[in-house]
Design an enzyme around this catalytic site. Structure first.
Site, PDB file in Angstrom:
ATOM      1  N   LYS A   1       0.813  -1.225   0.000  1.00 11.78           N
ATOM      2  CA  LYS A   1       0.000   0.000   0.000  1.00 11.78           C
ATOM      3  C   LYS A   1       0.843   1.270   0.000  1.00 11.78           C
ATOM      4  CE  LYS A   1      -4.202  -1.844   2.143  1.00 11.78           C
ATOM      5  NZ  LYS A   1      -5.219  -1.652   3.219  1.00 11.78           N
TER       6      LYS A   1
ATOM      7  N   GLY B   1      -1.183  -1.466  17.034  1.00 12.55           N
ATOM      8  CA  GLY B   1      -0.449  -1.640  15.788  1.00 12.55           C
ATOM      9  C   GLY B   1      -0.125  -0.313  15.134  1.00 12.55           C
TER      10      GLY B   1
END
Length: 250
Positions: free
Chosen positions: A65, A128
């Protein structure tokens, strides 16, 4: 034939491929197809267009990405701010084409999360700090929701902390907890982020970007404590629908 596809590393069972293949069949789009393009590294990306001269649009998933951005001719303003692209529009003119990147994860996450929130939900804990967390942070910033990000990294950036620093007071203060890690994804269903779940309450909202299984261990632990829970399936549907709109926007 119009070809759409997904760029990724090891794709296995692809949500996107199933979603769009079902859509094409339901809407009798017989001249449309959706292909998984598994790349060992992002440098193989340009070859896709040499082998397929009728690509109309692409989705992009981990781990590319961010890496895909350097191969694009143009990047949408929102995607540039987020720093990640999950949708690529192929803009054709005569014999040439250019590639423009978008991030529809932001739209999917926003539309899926915001209806769950009430006035007390003003601080979030993001589990995260990888690519999946970028769209999360963008939307939280957009709505003025403060956040801290939990990471296993030794060197911490602004608004980051290690999992060992998460205690009861921090959990009680951050009533939105978002799992932006792959922990709990099938087949590793017995894993979850290491946080003190005993402090989760009915005031909390737990959102998991993972969608398989439907109820991860992270969500199960929140559910037992009475928290509102939601997985990432609706987010996936919404980001896919948004990608389709982008591909077909003249």
């Amino acid at each position: 034939m119009k070809t759409y596809g997904l760029i990724g590393y090891r794709l296995g069972h692809s949500f996107s491929r199933q979603f769009f293949s079902d859509k094409f069949e339901k809407e009798h789009l017989n001249d449309h197809e959706y292909i998984n393009f598994e790349l060992d590294n992002i440098n193989q990306f340009p070859a896709i267009f040499q082998e397929n001269d009728h690509i109309a649009g692409l989705n992009c998933t981990i781990p590319y990405k961010q890496e895909i951005m350097s191969f694009l001719d143009e990047i949408d303003e929102e995607a540039a701010i987020v720093g990640a692209v999950n949708t690529v529009k192929v803009i054709r003119a005569k014999n040439n084409f250019k590639l423009k990147g978008f991030n529809t994860d932001c739209y999917g996450f926003e539309q899926s999360l915001m209806p769950l929130l009430q006035k007390q939900h003003r601080k979030a804990l993001i589990l995260g700090t990888g690519g999946a967390s970028k769209a999360v942070k963008f939307i939280l910033d957009k709505h003025g929701i403060e956040y801290l990000s939990a990471t296993t990294k030794e060197k911490l950036s602004t608004n980051e902390l290690n999992y060992e620093q998460i205690d009861g007071n921090l959990i009680n203060e951050h009533l939105i907890v978002i799992n932006a890690t792959p922990l709990g994804t099938f087949p590793e269903v017995d894993t979850c982020p290491s946080i003190p779940y005993e402090f989760i309450s009915s005031n909390h909202v737990l959102f998991d970007l993972v969608y398989n299984p439907e109820e991860t261990l992270f969500l199960q632990k929140g559910k037992v404590k009475g928290a509102s829970i939601k997985n990432g399936l609706e987010m996936l549907h919404l980001q896919a629908i948004k990608a389709w709109e982008i591909w077909n926007d003249k």
